[in-house]
Design a protein around this motif. Structure first.
Motif, PDB file in Angstrom:
ATOM      1  N   LEU A  51       0.836  -1.206   0.000  1.00 10.47           N
ATOM      2  CA  LEU A  51       0.000   0.000   0.000  1.00 10.47           C
ATOM      3  C   LEU A  51       0.869   1.253   0.000  1.00 10.47           C
ATOM      4  CD1 LEU A  51      -2.808  -0.915   2.562  1.00 10.47           C
ATOM      5  CD2 LEU A  51      -3.068  -0.624   0.098  1.00 10.47           C
ATOM      6  N   LEU A  52       1.940   1.223   0.784  1.00  2.00           N
ATOM      7  CA  LEU A  52       2.822   2.383   0.886  1.00  2.00           C
ATOM      8  C   LEU A  52       3.472   2.698  -0.457  1.00  2.00           C
ATOM      9  CD1 LEU A  52       4.530   1.726   4.313  1.00  2.00           C
ATOM     10  CD2 LEU A  52       3.212   3.762   3.696  1.00  2.00           C
ATOM     11  N   LEU A  53       3.776   1.639  -1.227  1.00  2.00           N
ATOM     12  CA  LEU A  53       4.451   1.833  -2.506  1.00  2.00           C
ATOM     13  C   LEU A  53       3.450   1.971  -3.646  1.00  2.00           C
ATOM     14  CD1 LEU A  53       7.217  -0.729  -1.763  1.00  2.00           C
ATOM     15  CD2 LEU A  53       7.607   1.678  -2.276  1.00  2.00           C
ATOM     16  N   GLU A  54       2.196   2.034  -3.300  1.00  2.55           N
ATOM     17  CA  GLU A  54       1.113   2.171  -4.282  1.00  2.55           C
ATOM     18  C   GLU A  54       1.083   1.010  -5.252  1.00  2.55           C
ATOM     19  OE1 GLU A  54       1.041   6.206  -5.925  1.00  2.55           O
ATOM     20  OE2 GLU A  54      -0.970   5.735  -6.665  1.00  2.55           O
ATOM     21  N   LEU A  55       1.528  -0.153  -4.833  1.00  9.50           N
ATOM     22  CA  LEU A  55       1.426  -1.345  -5.671  1.00  9.50           C
ATOM     23  C   LEU A  55       0.010  -1.882  -5.560  1.00  9.50           C
ATOM     24  CD1 LEU A  55       4.798  -3.004  -4.613  1.00  9.50           C
ATOM     25  CD2 LEU A  55       4.337  -1.685  -6.681  1.00  9.50           C
ATOM     26  N   GLU A  56      -0.656  -1.475  -4.462  1.00 10.32           N
ATOM     27  CA  GLU A  56      -2.072  -1.798  -4.282  1.00 10.32           C
ATOM     28  C   GLU A  56      -2.745  -0.552  -3.740  1.00 10.32           C
ATOM     29  OE1 GLU A  56      -2.467  -5.177  -1.708  1.00 10.32           O
ATOM     30  OE2 GLU A  56      -1.222  -6.411  -3.021  1.00 10.32           O
ATOM     31  N   LYS A  57      -4.066  -0.458  -3.930  1.00  7.99           N
ATOM     32  CA  LYS A  57      -4.799   0.731  -3.479  1.00  7.99           C
ATOM     33  C   LYS A  57      -5.589   0.413  -2.206  1.00  7.99           C
ATOM     34  CE  LYS A  57      -4.331   3.372  -7.317  1.00  7.99           C
ATOM     35  NZ  LYS A  57      -3.435   4.511  -7.255  1.00  7.99           N
ATOM     36  N   PRO A  58      -5.632   1.352  -1.290  1.00  7.47           N
ATOM     37  CA  PRO A  58      -6.460   1.144  -0.094  1.00  7.47           C
ATOM     38  C   PRO A  58      -7.931   1.423  -0.408  1.00  7.47           C
ATOM     39  CG  PRO A  58      -5.385   3.273   0.020  1.00  7.47           C
ATOM     40  CD  PRO A  58      -4.910   2.629  -1.247  1.00  7.47           C
ATOM     41  N   ASP A  59      -8.819   0.878   0.415  1.00  6.33           N
ATOM     42  CA  ASP A  59     -10.242   1.158   0.237  1.00  6.33           C
ATOM     43  C   ASP A  59     -10.672   2.362   1.066  1.00  6.33           C
ATOM     44  OD1 ASP A  59     -11.034  -1.034  -1.531  1.00  6.33           O
ATOM     45  OD2 ASP A  59     -10.351  -2.288   0.122  1.00  6.33           O
TER      46      ASP A  59
END
Lengths: 312, 128
Positions: A51-59
């Motif tokens: 999440l921190l590296l924006e490899l995935e998005k938070p909801d």
């Protein structure tokens, strides 16, 4: 103490998955220190990194790194300041020569330092002429460590950095990380299962379990406040022992002796004197014992609140 | 540089205090001479397996006592310790150690006479 800037800040970050819910995470990691994140497998440590590296998005919620809000605008400049070592090597480049991968990094990182890269390879005893897929697990790890460090980033995110390293390479890595920290206002955030590694490196420890953060502590304070006390005295029984400040477990230890775990050693000691009990012996808890106790306590209170919430 | 500092995890004394006492002793006893460069805060913390916060506190306390000097950018050095100063520190450490021994004796329910005997025995063992 002076104000400490934060390197990473999480505010109410949530990520929902089919069978896993991460968060809400609230966390403030200080700049200039080494923070270790510990927790059982699958507690959400690596997800937090992604999440921190924006490899995935938070909801939901807000993440910021080095004063940059994740997901807002271009992050090209930000990424130059970060070195990331993922938990597993990327298998997509197995057919690539190590030196070619280094060239690729050099292209993307304007602050890439070729001399530093050579120096790191020499120290870690890695030859970059072979193919990545042919490297042993440990050699590949050492190579990836060199890649993460070669552009002298401000912030290092290390996901179980020592996995696969032999004891000598492990020692070298600890030394490298100490050196890295010494040259400026640097920050390391790492996950680890290795108690010795956390003891050698960390200044702060963050505990995670079941997708939640269950506490953040300064290391020395943490270890000095969690203690096992063996107490003995007339009239001492389980009920009296349970009243010890910070009590996290009572066990009968034979005779008139009880074994009590506390997370507030100073208050427990004052209480012991007031009660006129004799201290038979005192032991520090190890990191995994503290983790275990925290997880247990957290699950209890979580369930309790759940039940309470359902009834009201 | 490795410093002969040993931490006792079983002790009730806080970590910073244990380090401070031992480092102070190394300096006032002259084992660490004036101008000696001490390990960086991070390096020292790694050696002792404590956090940099603890080491920073030790360095700053001993600096306030005039035993250490920090030069911006170069590191922390052992400062000049005068003869008088040295004597004062030297005895302070001894007085404290004896005090602790007496407390331990009292905890073990020793009588004054017993303690005095133990004390002379120990002197005999180390001085004769």
């Amino acid at each position: 103490m002076q104000e400490i800037d934060s390197a990473i800040r999480l505010e109410n970050v949530i990520q929902r998955r089919l069978n896993f819910e991460l968060g809400p995470l609230n966390l403030d990691i200080p700049k200039g220190f080494i923070t270790a994140i510990v927790g059982p497998n699958g507690c959400g440590k690596s997800s937090m990194f992604r999440l921190l590296l924006e490899l995935e998005k938070p909801d939901g919620g807000k993440l910021s790194i080095l004063e940059h809000t994740v997901g807002a605008g271009s992050d090209t400049e930000l990424k130059q300041k970060i070195g990331y070592l993922p938990e597993h090597p990327y298998t997509g480049d197995d057919g690539m020569r190590a030196s070619a991968k280094a060239e690729f990094y050099k292209f993307w990182y304007s602050n890439w330092d070729g001399n530093r890269y050579r120096e790191l390879l020499r120290m870690l005893e890695v030859d970059d002429s072979g193919r990545l897929g042919k490297m042993s697990k440990g050699t590949r790890r050492k190579f990836d460590i060199a890649l993460a460090l070669a552009h002298a980033p401000e912030l290092l995110l290390l996901d179980e950095p020592s996995s696969g390293l032999d004891p000598l390479a492990w020692k070298k890595m600890i030394e490298l990380l100490h050196q890295y920290m010494d040259s400026g206002n640097r920050t390391i955030v790492m996950t680890s299962h290795i108690v010795e590694e956390v003891k050698r490196l960390a200044d702060f420890i963050v505990f995670m379990a079941d997708g939640r953060i269950i506490g953040m502590y300064e290391k020395d304070e943490l270890f000095s406040s969690w203690q096992t006390l063996f107490l003995s005295g007339e009239g001492l029984n389980a009920e009296v022992a349970a009243a010890m400040p910070g009590q996290c477990g009572v066990e009968y230890a034979g005779g008139t002796t009880f074994r009590v775990i506390t997370n507030d050693a100073a208050a427990a000691e004052a209480w012991r004197e007031r009660e006129g009990l004799r201290l038979v012996s005192r032991q520090m808890l190890t990191l995994d014992e503290i983790l275990e106790a925290l997880v247990l306590k957290d699950r209890k209170s979580y369930r309790f609140n759940d039940v309470k919430g359902a009834r009201s | 540089m490795q410093l002969p500092i040993q931490l006792n995890e079983q002790s009730a004394e806080p970590l910073y205090y244990q380090i401070e006492v031992q480092l102070r002793a190394l300096i006032v006893s002259g084992q660490l001479t004036e101008g000696t460069l001490l390990p960086s805060i991070r390096e020292f913390a790694g050696m002792l397996k404590c956090s940099v916060i603890t080491v920073r506190r030790v360095y700053s306390d001993l600096e306030n006592e005039g035993l250490l000097r920090t030069r911006q950018g170069t590191g922390t050095y052992v400062a000049f310790v005068g003869e008088k100063e040295r004597d004062r520190h030297r005895l302070a450490a001894v007085i404290e150690a004896i005090d602790q021994a007496v407390v331990a004796g009292k905890r073990g329910q020793c009588t004054v006479q017993e303690l005095e005997e133990l004390f002379s025995e120990s002197i005999k063992k180390h001085y004769d």
